[in-house]
Design a protein around this motif. Structure first.
Motif, PDB file in Angstrom:
ATOM      1  N   HIS A  23       0.817  -1.220   0.000  1.00  0.00           N
ATOM      2  CA  HIS A  23       0.000   0.000   0.000  1.00  0.00           C
ATOM      3  C   HIS A  23       0.853   1.273   0.000  1.00  0.00           C
ATOM      4  O   HIS A  23       0.324   2.374  -0.073  1.00  0.00           O
ATOM      5  CB  HIS A  23      -0.918   0.006   1.223  1.00  0.00           C
ATOM      6  N   THR A  24       2.166   1.116   0.064  1.00  0.00           N
ATOM      7  CA  THR A  24       3.054   2.276   0.086  1.00  0.00           C
ATOM      8  C   THR A  24       3.951   2.260  -1.144  1.00  0.00           C
ATOM      9  O   THR A  24       3.986   1.285  -1.911  1.00  0.00           O
ATOM     10  CB  THR A  24       3.928   2.283   1.347  1.00  0.00           C
ATOM     11  N   SER A  25       4.700   3.353  -1.348  1.00  0.00           N
ATOM     12  CA  SER A  25       5.575   3.424  -2.515  1.00  0.00           C
ATOM     13  C   SER A  25       6.765   4.325  -2.224  1.00  0.00           C
ATOM     14  O   SER A  25       6.815   5.010  -1.192  1.00  0.00           O
ATOM     15  CB  SER A  25       4.802   3.965  -3.720  1.00  0.00           C
ATOM     16  N   SER A  62       1.619   2.927  -5.748  1.00  0.00           N
ATOM     17  CA  SER A  62       1.868   1.696  -5.007  1.00  0.00           C
ATOM     18  C   SER A  62       1.430   0.488  -5.834  1.00  0.00           C
ATOM     19  O   SER A  62       0.659   0.606  -6.798  1.00  0.00           O
ATOM     20  CB  SER A  62       1.111   1.707  -3.677  1.00  0.00           C
TER      21      SER A  62
END
Length: 240
Positions: free
Chosen positions: A150-152, A158
């Motif tokens: 869910h993050t990038s 993401s």
């Protein structure tokens, strides 16, 4: 009355070979009837990658950089379009709005006369700061970092956001198009990977890769609840 009962009532004495052949023909007749009935519930989708782009010659990370097709890429797209026109009857063409995919889709539309439907959600992975950079520069300045889905990093989207776009498009393609229609989707290698994962209902973080060459064709058939790959990365139109 069953086939066996009909045979007994006629008083026929069949050899084993004849009996087995009649049983085989009887089963094939039933299967054919079932498949014919279910064909009214099918969707056929052609997933197609764009042709060679200018980024391929420059050997840079492409992603969201909006490069055009090369002359060779146009030739590939024309060959693909001729093949599709000869083997399928397209009803609609959905395509990424990035130039390399839009130009490939335009070739297909001119040959098949199917209408075009641009879709931003079919664009390639948003690779943020590395878009357009040479590969050796990326390796030095932006090393790969494993993060939660869910993050990038590096201002990219993401993995979860990328997968969502594929899920959204697959749902739209299946729900908003009529049965027995054949539709084409012209998009990018990364998005094709995500569409495959959505098609097979794989986990978001699944470690699977589905390769597609320039103008490679994937043919998918949805028959009721059954999802079938008929062709994968077909390149016969440029291999000959």
């Amino acid at each position: 009355m069953s086939f066996l009962e009909k045979t007994r009532n006629k008083g026929n004495i069949l050899s084993l070979d004849i009996f087995l052949q009649k049983c085989y023909n009887y089963v094939i007749t039933i299967i054919t009837a079932i498949v014919t009935t279910e064909k009214g519930e099918n969707n056929e989708i052609l997933i197609i990658r764009h042709g060679e782009s200018e980024a391929d010659l420059l050997d840079v990370h492409e992603g969201r950089v909006d490069f055009q097709l090369t002359e060779h890429g146009h030739t590939q797209a024309a060959a693909m379009s001729n093949y599709v026109s000869a083997h399928y009857r397209l009803n609609k063409i959905f395509h990424s709005t990035l130039k390399r995919a839009a130009q490939t889709a335009q070739h297909l539309a001119e040959t098949t006369h199917a209408p075009l439907f641009p879709e931003d959600n079919l664009m390639e992975f948003n690779n943020g700061l590395i878009a357009g950079l040479e590969r050796n520069v990326v390796n030095e300045k932006y090393p790969q970092i494993k993060v939660a889905v869910h993050t990038s990093v590096y201002e990219q989207e993401s993995v979860l956001e990328f997968r969502y776009r594929a899920e959204y498009m697959l749902s739209k393609l299946l729900s908003e198009n009529g049965k027995e229609e054949t539709i084409a989707v012209v998009t990018h290698g990364g998005m094709i990977n995500q569409l495959y994962r959505a098609f097979f209902r794989l986990p978001v973080d699944a470690d699977h890769f589905f390769y597609t060459g320039d103008t490679g064709i994937h043919e998918w058939l949805i028959l009721g609840a059954t999802r079938t790959i008929v062709k994968a990365n077909f390149l016969g139109h440029i291999d000959t």
